[in-house]
Scaffold this motif. Structure first.
Motif, PDB file in Angstrom:
ATOM      1  N   THR A 110      21.730  12.046 -42.879  1.00 10.95           N
ATOM      2  CA  THR A 110      21.682  13.293 -42.116  1.00 10.95           C
ATOM      3  C   THR A 110      22.649  14.260 -42.805  1.00 10.95           C
ATOM      4  OG1 THR A 110      21.835  14.250 -39.891  1.00 10.95           O
ATOM      5  CG2 THR A 110      23.408  12.518 -40.377  1.00 10.95           C
ATOM      6  N   ASP A 111      23.094  15.309 -42.107  1.00  9.60           N
ATOM      7  CA  ASP A 111      23.975  16.303 -42.717  1.00  9.60           C
ATOM      8  C   ASP A 111      25.265  15.633 -43.197  1.00  9.60           C
ATOM      9  OD1 ASP A 111      21.968  17.824 -41.664  1.00  9.60           O
ATOM     10  OD2 ASP A 111      23.160  18.564 -39.975  1.00  9.60           O
ATOM     11  N   ASP A 112      25.740  16.029 -44.391  1.00  8.48           N
ATOM     12  CA  ASP A 112      26.923  15.344 -44.926  1.00  8.48           C
ATOM     13  C   ASP A 112      28.176  15.599 -44.089  1.00  8.48           C
ATOM     14  OD1 ASP A 112      27.363  17.962 -45.771  1.00  8.48           O
ATOM     15  OD2 ASP A 112      27.451  17.475 -47.909  1.00  8.48           O
ATOM     16  N   THR A 155      15.901  17.657 -38.527  1.00  6.93           N
ATOM     17  CA  THR A 155      15.430  18.078 -39.849  1.00  6.93           C
ATOM     18  C   THR A 155      15.672  16.946 -40.851  1.00  6.93           C
ATOM     19  OG1 THR A 155      17.582  19.095 -40.211  1.00  6.93           O
ATOM     20  CG2 THR A 155      15.817  20.547 -39.451  1.00  6.93           C
ATOM     21  N   SER A 156      16.620  16.074 -40.538  1.00  9.34           N
ATOM     22  CA  SER A 156      16.910  14.941 -41.449  1.00  9.34           C
ATOM     23  C   SER A 156      15.653  14.103 -41.657  1.00  9.34           C
ATOM     24  CB  SER A 156      18.020  14.055 -40.868  1.00  9.34           C
ATOM     25  OG  SER A 156      19.044  14.804 -40.296  1.00  9.34           O
ATOM     26  N   LEU A 157      14.900  13.846 -40.565  1.00  8.62           N
ATOM     27  CA  LEU A 157      13.667  13.055 -40.679  1.00  8.62           C
ATOM     28  C   LEU A 157      12.649  13.798 -41.535  1.00  8.62           C
ATOM     29  CD1 LEU A 157      13.194  11.849 -36.979  1.00  8.62           C
ATOM     30  CD2 LEU A 157      13.823  10.411 -38.919  1.00  8.62           C
ATOM     31  N   LYS A 192      19.362  22.161 -47.397  1.00  5.00           N
ATOM     32  CA  LYS A 192      20.347  23.117 -46.860  1.00  5.00           C
ATOM     33  C   LYS A 192      20.209  23.095 -45.348  1.00  5.00           C
ATOM     34  CE  LYS A 192      20.861  26.369 -50.669  1.00  5.00           C
ATOM     35  NZ  LYS A 192      21.877  25.521 -51.267  1.00  5.00           N
ATOM     36  N   GLU A 193      21.322  22.944 -44.653  1.00  2.00           N
ATOM     37  CA  GLU A 193      21.321  22.847 -43.188  1.00  2.00           C
ATOM     38  C   GLU A 193      22.286  23.889 -42.618  1.00  2.00           C
ATOM     39  OE1 GLU A 193      19.203  20.613 -41.812  1.00  2.00           O
ATOM     40  OE2 GLU A 193      18.679  19.774 -43.775  1.00  2.00           O
ATOM     41  N   PRO A 194      21.814  25.136 -42.457  1.00  2.00           N
ATOM     42  CA  PRO A 194      22.677  26.171 -41.877  1.00  2.00           C
ATOM     43  C   PRO A 194      22.738  26.027 -40.352  1.00  2.00           C
ATOM     44  CG  PRO A 194      20.553  27.093 -42.558  1.00  2.00           C
ATOM     45  CD  PRO A 194      20.484  25.635 -42.860  1.00  2.00           C
TER      46      PRO A 194
HETATM   47  N1  GLU Z   1      21.306  19.546 -38.442  1.00  2.00           N
HETATM   48  C1  GLU Z   1      20.129  18.778 -38.366  1.00  2.00           C
HETATM   49  C2  GLU Z   1      19.216  19.215 -37.238  1.00  2.00           C
HETATM   50  O1  GLU Z   1      19.550  20.123 -36.512  1.00  2.00           O
HETATM   51  C3  GLU Z   1      20.374  17.279 -38.296  1.00  2.00           C
HETATM   52  C4  GLU Z   1      21.525  16.835 -37.430  1.00  2.00           C
HETATM   53  C5  GLU Z   1      21.293  16.982 -35.954  1.00  2.00           C
HETATM   54  O2  GLU Z   1      20.213  16.600 -35.473  1.00  2.00           O
HETATM   55  O3  GLU Z   1      22.186  17.484 -35.295  1.00  2.00           O
HETATM   56  O4  GLU Z   1      18.143  18.682 -37.074  1.00  2.00           O
END
Ligand code: GLU
Length: 322
Positions: free
Chosen positions: A245-247, A208-210, A269-271
């Motif tokens: 990416t996630d902090d 999701t970071s991308l 937001k990254e739950p």
């Molecule tokens: N939490 C995000 C994701 O699931 C970014 C970090 C990761 O890839 O683990 O995409």
């Protein structure tokens, strides 16, 4: 552009080689200066023009974090949990490169971290023994595939719940809340994500970071890696200007390398939830019962052990059910 940077280094090397060779003048071969590339080679698996996971703009699953209500921790015969009990071990897809969540302790060779301990809590309740886990270390880009082909019972892996992913897999309730920020060299002028337009920025492949970075205008020049440790390496070598990416993941990198730090506000937001193969709804309800139990007790202890020293105090997220 990363590629144009690499090209300009190559042409600089060609110019240097010509000068060193005396531009065709009568110079003895022994006096030639060996020319080495000014930039180090990129680690294997680095993608310079990565595919950006698409976003489900309509959120057509409603609130993606709303999971199935817990069923208690009994194990009916014929259930997914019964099969795991008969096998005698839980098979979990995890990370081995993310410090504090899922990483291999170089001294002991053991996998450790917050996500690893969550898996052990599930194994303790299901199999009566925290050690009855077969960990499968995966790149983040393989999380969904491993759940789809049934090679793991679950994935505990800093994994953000999204409607797009819920088309392919089930998710437990949320056990951790994160958000995306940026990691830069101390002393750099970058203070927020919008300072990084057209600059090389590293993020995990298929993350999701991308997706979040690609929404910036102008977006950064994205570079994706399978192994997050490579993002830190690229930043240390100044081949990228930032990692994003996630902090909670970035805080682990900053802990490993005091020359870098996390800056700016969270811009997503990254739950995090446990991924479970599609259709194994009995397992979703079981894991949710375990997570409920953990939230009332062990969560504080696990958070205190792994994350509080770098992230400060926090409460477990309240579960949502549909
Ligand atoms: N939490 C995000 C994701 O699931 C970014 C970090 C990761 O890839 O683990 O995409």
């Amino acid at each position: 552009m990363m590629r144009s940077r690499i090209l300009s280094v190559l042409s600089a090397c060609l110019v240097a080689a010509t000068v060193a060779a005396g531009c065709g003048a009568d110079v003895a071969p022994g006096s030639m200066v060996p020319v080495r590339p000014a930039e180090r080679p990129l680690p294997g698996g680095v993608k310079l023009d990565p595919e950006v996971p698409k976003e489900n703009k309509d959120n057509d699953c409603g609130d993606p974090t709303a999971s199935l209500a817990p069923s208690g921790t009994s194990v009916p015969s014929g259930s997914t949990m019964d099969e795991i009990r008969k096998r005698g071990r839980l098979i979990a897809g995890v990370d081995q490169n993310t410090y504090l969540f899922g990483f291999r302790n170089p001294t002991t060779g053991e996998l450790e971290g917050f996500d690893i301990d969550i898996v052990r809590e599930i194994a303790e309740r299901l199999l009566g023994d925290r050690s009855k886990v077969q960990f499968k270390a995966l790149p983040a880009s393989q999380r969904i595939d491993a759940l789809k082909d049934g090679s793991v019972d679950l994935v505990a892996y800093t994994m953000t719940v999204t409607c797009e992913r819920r088309k392919d897999v089930e998710f437990s309730s949320v056990y951790f809340e994160s958000g995306q920020r940026i990691l830069v060299a101390k002393g750099s002028d970058y203070k927020k994500v919008s300072d990084l337009g057209n600059k090389p920025v590293c993020a995990p492949a298929e993350s999701t970071s991308l997706t979040n970075l690609a929404k910036e205008d102008p977006p950064p020049d994205l570079i994706a890696v399978d192994d997050l440790a490579d993002c830190l390496l690229l930043l240390q070598q100044r081949q990228v200007e930032a990692v994003s990416t996630d902090d909670s993941i970035l805080a682990g990198m900053a802990k490993q390398d005091p020359s870098v730090h996390v800056v700016g506000e969270q811009f997503s937001k990254e739950p995090y939830a446990i991924g479970i193969p599609k259709g194994n709804t009995d397992m979703v309800r079981y894991v949710n019962a375990v997570l409920d139990d953990i939230r009332n007790d062990e969560w504080d202890q696990l958070y205190g052990k792994w994350l509080e020293p770098v992230l400060g105090p926090a409460q477990p997220p309240a579960p949502k059910y549909r």
